[in-house]
Design a protein around this motif. Structure first.
Motif, PDB file in Angstrom:
ATOM      1  N   ARG A  75       0.819  -1.062  -0.449  1.00 13.04           N
ATOM      2  CA  ARG A  75       0.237   0.110  -0.251  1.00 13.04           C
ATOM      3  C   ARG A  75       1.041   1.590   0.309  1.00 13.04           C
ATOM      4  NH1 ARG A  75      -4.766  -1.391  -1.818  1.00 13.04           N
ATOM      5  NH2 ARG A  75      -5.803  -2.938  -0.996  1.00 13.04           N
ATOM      6  N   SER A 130      -4.345   5.319   1.268  1.00  5.25           N
ATOM      7  CA  SER A 130      -3.678   3.610   1.921  1.00  5.25           C
ATOM      8  C   SER A 130      -3.906   3.731   2.444  1.00  5.25           C
ATOM      9  CB  SER A 130      -1.927   4.299   1.495  1.00  5.25           C
ATOM     10  OG  SER A 130      -1.874   4.058   0.025  1.00  5.25           O
ATOM     11  N   GLU A 154      -7.462   1.027   3.036  1.00  6.18           N
ATOM     12  CA  GLU A 154      -6.825   0.682   2.139  1.00  6.18           C
ATOM     13  C   GLU A 154      -5.863  -0.831   3.152  1.00  6.18           C
ATOM     14  OE1 GLU A 154      -6.973   2.048  -2.158  1.00  6.18           O
ATOM     15  OE2 GLU A 154      -5.143   1.862  -1.327  1.00  6.18           O
ATOM     16  N   ASP A 211      -6.572  -4.368   4.421  1.00  6.05           N
ATOM     17  CA  ASP A 211      -6.092  -5.722   4.543  1.00  6.05           C
ATOM     18  C   ASP A 211      -5.975  -6.478   4.970  1.00  6.05           C
ATOM     19  OD1 ASP A 211      -5.591  -5.176   1.377  1.00  6.05           O
ATOM     20  OD2 ASP A 211      -3.722  -3.649   1.813  1.00  6.05           O
TER      21      ASP A 211
END
Length: 338
Positions: A50, A271, A274, A278
């Protein structure tokens, strides 16, 4: 050779792979600013995937004015050394856990208090709210600052090669490796475990040779560094949640034009969201994957561990160290601890 089933592709389930062409593409013209971003995580870890995606977007959005080069897996030095490099400006950006940052700024470990958070809803309510703002403010009083919202290191769990840890009593005399962080050391010693601070690069060997019986880390770390090869069971204690902070050297940050700084924060925040997703997906998959590798998972009563800890001086001692004001930010989301 790393196990194929724990390859980059399988570890990043739910995380978009970084296109090779995007990593290799470089603008023909030289960048106005060339900065370094150092991390301690294995290249397989979502943090690095990321981070690279954010770097690519930053380069594109700034028209190539800012080039950030990623150096994962402690390539530029150990965690505490990198922190010193960040403070001096030798490294402009650094991803580091709050527990390691606390060796420089003790208040950074405020969110690491044992059993403070029951789930991710409470974590992000705290870290995207007043508690996170308070810690960011304290970091900003030093030569460094935060340049994005917090990323997820994850809830830490206990693994063992000998006894199974099912109750707080099972920790008595248990030889467990902890990082060079006062929070983990004091937590396990309060629960009568034999807490041994050992550098991470020595951990696998220490487990293999039985210098220690167990360790505690988020599942992503246990997997990417193959600690499951030298451990038999994993107790899902979730005893500490740990953040990753993307930090910047203050002088280097202020050298960037305001519009570039805005882009950097925007893309790193994207990021961060994200990477948080994850880790949730990765943890769900890793329980199954690591079980197939022979690691037995144990669901424990986390409240029993928190109750045992509350009967010691742990919470009282840390409240005294942090002060009433800082502690009030924590208890606003964790509930009464001391």
């Amino acid at each position: 050779m790393p196990d194929a089933s724990l390859s980059r592709r399988s570890l990043l389930t739910g995380a978009a792979a970084v296109p090779l062409c995007a990593i290799l593409t470089r603008r023909a013209s030289a960048a106005e600013f060339t900065y370094k971003l150092a991390t301690g995580q294995d290249p397989n870890h979502p943090v690095n995937a990321r981070a690279q995606q954010a770097i690519d977007r930053i380069r594109e959005a700034t028209g190539g004015r800012l080039e950030i080069r990623l150096f994962p897996a402690n390539q530029l030095g150990g965690d505490t050394d990198l922190l010193a490099q960040l403070r001096s400006g030798a490294v402009e950006f650094l991803n580091i856990s709050s527990s390691i940052l606390a060796t420089f700024l003790p208040v950074a470990s405020l969110p690491n208090i044992g059993f403070a958070f029951k789930d991710y809803d409470s974590v992000w309510a705290a870290m995207d709210g007043p508690l996170g703002a308070y810690v960011r403010e304290q970091i900003g009083l030093t030569p460094i600052l935060t340049v994005s919202k917090t990323w997820d290191n994850g809830f830490r769990h206990i693994t063992s090669s000998t006894r199974e840890i099912r109750t707080p009593d099972d920790l008595k005399g248990f030889k467990i490796r902890v990082p060079q962080a006062p929070m983990q050391t004091s937590l396990f010693r309060a629960l009568n475990a034999g807490a041994a601070p050992i550098n991470f690069n020595e951990l696998y060997s220490a487990l293999q040779t039985k210098v220690v019986e167990g360790q505690e880390n988020p599942l992503a770390i246990t997997a990417t560094t193959r600690l499951y090869e030298v451990q038999k069971s994993c107790s899902l204690t979730g005893h500490i949640w740990d953040a990753y902070w993307i930090l910047g050297n203050k002088r280097a940050w202020l050298r960037l034009p305001e519009d570039v700084r805005t882009i950097v924060t925007r893309e790193l925040d994207r990021s961060a969201d994200e990477e948080r997703a994850d880790i949730v997906t990765l943890n769900a998959n890793l329980r199954s994957t690591l079980s197939q590798k022979g690691l037995t998972f144990i669901d424990v009563d986390r409240e029993a561990f928190r109750d045992a800890l509350s009967r010691t001086s742990f919470y009282k001692d840390w409240k005294t160290k942090f002060g009433e004001g800082a502690w009030s930010h924590l208890e606003a989301v964790s509930g009464k601890l001391a």
